[in-house]
Write an enzyme that holds these catalytic residues in place. Sequence first.
Site, mmCIF file in Angstrom:
data_model
loop_
_atom_site.group_PDB
_atom_site.id
_atom_site.type_symbol
_atom_site.label_atom_id
_atom_site.label_comp_id
_atom_site.label_asym_id
_atom_site.label_seq_id
_atom_site.Cartn_x
_atom_site.Cartn_y
_atom_site.Cartn_z
ATOM 1 N N SER A 70 0.791 -1.234 0.000
ATOM 2 C CA SER A 70 0.000 0.000 0.000
ATOM 3 C C SER A 70 0.818 1.276 0.000
ATOM 4 C CB SER A 70 -0.973 0.009 1.188
ATOM 5 O OG SER A 70 -2.072 -0.827 0.920
ATOM 6 N N ALA A 71 2.116 1.184 0.159
ATOM 7 C CA ALA A 71 2.931 2.384 -0.073
ATOM 8 C C ALA A 71 2.776 2.848 -1.518
ATOM 9 C CB ALA A 71 4.394 2.108 0.250
#
Length: 401
Positions: A70-71
């Site tokens: 999710s970065a």
Amino acid sequence: MNVHGTVAAGFEPVRDAFVRNFTALGERGAAVAVYRDGRKVVDLWGGTRNVDDTAGAEPWRRGTAQVVRSATKGVAAAVPLLLHQRGKLDLDAPVGEYWPEFKAHGKERVLVRHVLNHRAGLPVLDHPLTPEDALDPLRGPAAVAAQAPVWEPGTDHGYHALTYGWLLDELVRRVTGGRGAGQWIADEIAGPLGLDLWVGLPAAEESAGRAGRVGRLPDPEPSGAGPSGNGPRLRPKRSVTAAYENPDSLTRRAFAAITPFPDQNDPVYRAAALPAANGIATADGLARFYAALIGEVDDVTRGVRLFTPATMELARAEESAGPDRVLVVGTRFGLGYMLHGSASPFLAPGSFGHPGRGGSLGFADPEAGIALGYVTNGFRKTVTADPRAQALVRAVRASLP
């Protein structure tokens, strides 16, 4: 433990923390990079490239890249904000103005900013996608367009763990005449800045001659595997675990929007563009990206800055705050970025960025002129506030005057 790389004078605490991550926190392979005022002051890597390697096997090298989960969202968020900066996208327009099919099932009032601040009411799919369907650039957006909101759009917030990617990608395609977020990032962000960062890994980077480029993550998670809490600083394990164990909860359903989750080591998965989940980057690529959001970066790309001051303020102005209907704990979001808080402790109140499930982290702090990128193959189920990343953040804070 052999840790390689350099730190500028004064940033020795970051090296000490990085070493402790291996000796005390079970790190297997990782890298961290920090920029200050556009100049790289930390560049460290160590361990093994593949999480299942035995000691002394294929080492993590300077250019080793990793899936950052999710970065990716923080990188992808720059695309609609830059389109807005260029006058091509109205953040307060309904999504359906650009994507007419999206209006179905009461979504006429979903605004572009609701996609970025996790207020669209679309964190789940009533009919989860198979891995094959999820990687198809048409089927994911079509599934979101056919989904009814689970709350009135704009009235509450909840983390759109996977649906965020299809929402953003299709919106970008409609605005740009067919260019998806992954290609836009390659053309307009990674290329000009010389970033080792991709949302959709090119075949040249996956080829046999580049076999050491992308590290291997653990074997695929069991179907339905979900978050185990948000790190020791929050201690919400009981509530998060209870929510995830309930198959009808938004928590469980949001992380199961793709069932089973694809093998993250599969070249087909890495070549696809999922702007919520499958970005691949080196620590330097991630840090350099955030450095370019807040200022110019070194002499090589002098003059290249991504966000104007006004766009930067849009990115980090609070849009959502309080109990998160998906993550259960309190979260804070700007437009596409998590903001400093208990769920996402960055450097200081003005910081903005995004963690990745499993440990990766990228963020910027304009006041301190700091940008950090951390990538790891020591995948863990924590969603935010990973203890290894937080140790590095504290060390950066201790290094500043």
